[in-house]
Design an enzyme around this catalytic site. Structure first.
Site, PDB file in Angstrom:
ATOM      1  N   ASP A 185       0.643  -1.437   0.114  1.00 23.08           N
ATOM      2  CA  ASP A 185       0.075  -0.180  -0.425  1.00 23.08           C
ATOM      3  C   ASP A 185       1.149   1.522  -0.085  1.00 23.08           C
ATOM      4  OD1 ASP A 185      -2.040   2.108   0.005  1.00 23.08           O
ATOM      5  OD2 ASP A 185      -2.602   1.236   2.319  1.00 23.08           O
ATOM      6  N   HIS A 186       1.211   2.229  -0.824  1.00 22.44           N
ATOM      7  CA  HIS A 186       2.293   2.911  -1.024  1.00 22.44           C
ATOM      8  C   HIS A 186       2.281   4.205  -0.038  1.00 22.44           C
ATOM      9  CE1 HIS A 186      -1.074   4.667  -3.721  1.00 22.44           C
ATOM     10  NE2 HIS A 186      -0.307   6.194  -3.387  1.00 22.44           N
ATOM     11  N   HIS A 248      -6.113   2.622   2.087  1.00 20.12           N
ATOM     12  CA  HIS A 248      -5.183   3.364   2.317  1.00 20.12           C
ATOM     13  C   HIS A 248      -5.988   4.140   4.188  1.00 20.12           C
ATOM     14  CE1 HIS A 248      -3.305   3.404  -1.345  1.00 20.12           C
ATOM     15  NE2 HIS A 248      -4.551   4.357  -1.475  1.00 20.12           N
TER      16      HIS A 248
END
Length: 506
Positions: A185-186, A248
């Site tokens: 998950d960037h 996120h």
């Protein structure tokens, strides 16, 4: 989390090597790790795709991506030439087992050349429907067997719902050990998000007041000023709840709410994050009705230009029931957070592109100052801005200069740009380096993914089973539907928006 050390020889197998993610994010990130001396002396980047490229044409494609998307601008000729010597292209079809044997032969060649067993990172920068196919074929040619040196990186979305996430976990765990699986998950690689750990657990100042006794409520807003652009077909099968909240936003919420870990071990930190998700109150039918809001944007004007409504975007169903905005009120049923509301919202075509965490503290128990002294009185608030600026602000009350006792809010600010001269690395640089080092702290574990899906499934199922008769219900360049304001206003609060003068960064 980074240390300027030399990693072991590493091979990056990038499935979808000719795709948008590789061009915009992965290759520029690896290039900057190379420039900053984080890459090992022996490394190889093998791009895999169906396009008819050779090594030279593939390198030309990647150079164009670096020149366009790199945080440092166009690549210097000599540095690019040094970096590009490590790049190879292999035309391949993920469905063809014979092509995996070619991959295996290529890896064997590098191993013989280096006289050392390399770390192998299989990066799946492809559509989710290819995840099971690639994993299964890697197993067939024994490219997944070595638990110590072989890793697989899975991009989001990890599953479309709880059932598909469980099925994908079962398949992957039948091939790989959990310590080989890196669910990326960037957002967790962003510098300000990582700084949450340092801010909370490296300072004695905040921990005593980081609980329900002093904190009134928490807000997490991730808003975008763009629409779905060329992702209409994908987005219409996803929506804001799947695209942003399930991953996120819940990840950020876990960092805000987690208990202090015993140490900085990856499993210990991930355990504490799962504890938060397990303590979050499940949504029943009444909770969905009163604690969630969905929205869909209509046409409007953005920066002087007229933009289309969501249902008019390319690839979107003209009668679409997909939400482009979601707002929810969560509760965490444990001793630290009981009855403290956590408000989250996210949306497309909003007034501002921003990612902000706002933690509002309870008011003072007794106000000693006369009313005229505190007309602009404001409760203390901690604001953590992830984008467009990276900063941490503590809003407090102070006396305004002058002969009268007049109070007004002031900000105590830590700003990355004003504090550090070094350029901030991109999120993918942090995450790719951690994958090379075998550090899973910033990557999601299987049970964490499933627990997050389990939490939002009642909302997803409710929204999908009932067509909204109000869509579209907010205009482009607004702050979302009016019902989102009502969601928080009925508790006596309002959504926090911070004026940010700094231009947005891409």
């Amino acid at each position: 989390m980074k240390a300027n050390i030399k990693s072991k020889p590493t091979i990056f197998m990038i499935f979808g090597g000719t795709g948008d993610l590789a061009e915009r994010k992965l290759i520029p990130a690896l290039y900057h790790l190379f420039l900053d001396s984080y890459m090992p002396k022996e490394f190889a980047i093998i791009g895999l795709g169906r396009t008819d490229y050779n090594d030279d044409s593939f390198k030309k494609l990647l150079l164009g991506g670096i020149n366009k998307f790199s945080r440092s601008g166009k690549a210097e000729k000599d540095k690019w030439e040094d970096f590009s010597k490590h790049i190879t292209y292999l035309k391949s079809d993920v469905n063809n087992e014979a092509d995996y044997k070619k991959m295996s032969s290529l890896i064997d060649g590098f191993e013989k050349e280096w006289s050392e067993t390399p770390i192998i990172i299989h990066y799946l920068a492809v559509a989710p429907n290819f995840f099971p196919i690639i994993a299964s074929n890697l197993a067939k040619v024994k490219l997944a067997d070595d638990c110590d040196r072989t890793r697989i990186v899975i991009e989001k979305p990890f599953g479309h719902d709880l059932q598909s996430a469980k099925e994908l976990n079962v398949l992957l765990k039948g091939i790989f050990a959990e310590n080989q699986i890196y669910r990326i998950d960037h957002y967790l690689g962003k510098e300000t998000v990582q700084n949450m750990l340092a801010f909370r657990f490296a300072n004695a100042l905040f921990e005593p007041i980081w609980n329900r006794n002093y904190i009134e409520h928490v807000q997490i807003s991730v808003t975008e000023d763009i629409g779905v652009e060329d992702r209409g077909g994908y987005y219409d099968g996803s929506g804001a709840l799947r695209d942003m909240v399930q991953n996120h936003i819940l990840q950020v919420l876990c960092l805000v709410a987690m208990e202090p870990p015993v140490n900085f071990d990856a499993e210990e930190i991930r355990n504490r994050k799962v504890d938060v998700l397990r303590a979050m109150r499940q949504f029943g039918p009444d909770e969905i009705r009163f604690n969630t809001v969905r929205g869909q944007y209509s046409e409007g004007w953005v920066k002087g230009e007229k933009v289309e409504g969501y249902r008019d975007e390319e690839g979107v169903d003209p009668e679409s029931n997909t939400e482009t905005f979601a707002a929810l009120k969560f509760f965490i049923d444990n001793w630290r957070w009981q009855n403290v509301p956590f408000y989250v919202r996210t949306g497309k075509r909003m007034h501002q592109k921003a990612s902000i965490i706002s933690i509002q503290f309870k008011d003072v128990p007794h106000l000693i100052f006369p009313n005229q002294s505190s007309e602009s009185w404001q409760q203390n608030r901690l604001i953590i801005s992830i984008q467009p600026e990276m900063s941490i602000r503590l809003q407090v009350q102070a006396k305004r200069p002058g002969l009268d006792m007049t109070l007004n809010p002031v900000d105590m600010v830590f700003n990355y740009d004003g504090t550090y001269e070094n350029e901030t690395p991109e999120a993918y640089e942090t995450l790719l380096l951690d994958a090379m080092k075998g550090d899973q702290t910033l990557f999601m574990r299987g049970d964490q993914v499933e627990t997050a899906w389990d939490l939002i499934m009642p909302v997803l199922e409710s929204w999908e089973s009932k067509k909204s008769i109000s869509f579209p219900n907010y205009s482009a360049d607004s702050w979302g539907p009016e019902t989102a304001e009502a969601l928080i206003a009925k508790d006596g609060f309002h959504w926090f928006t911070m004026p940010i003068k700094k231009a947005d960064k891409k």
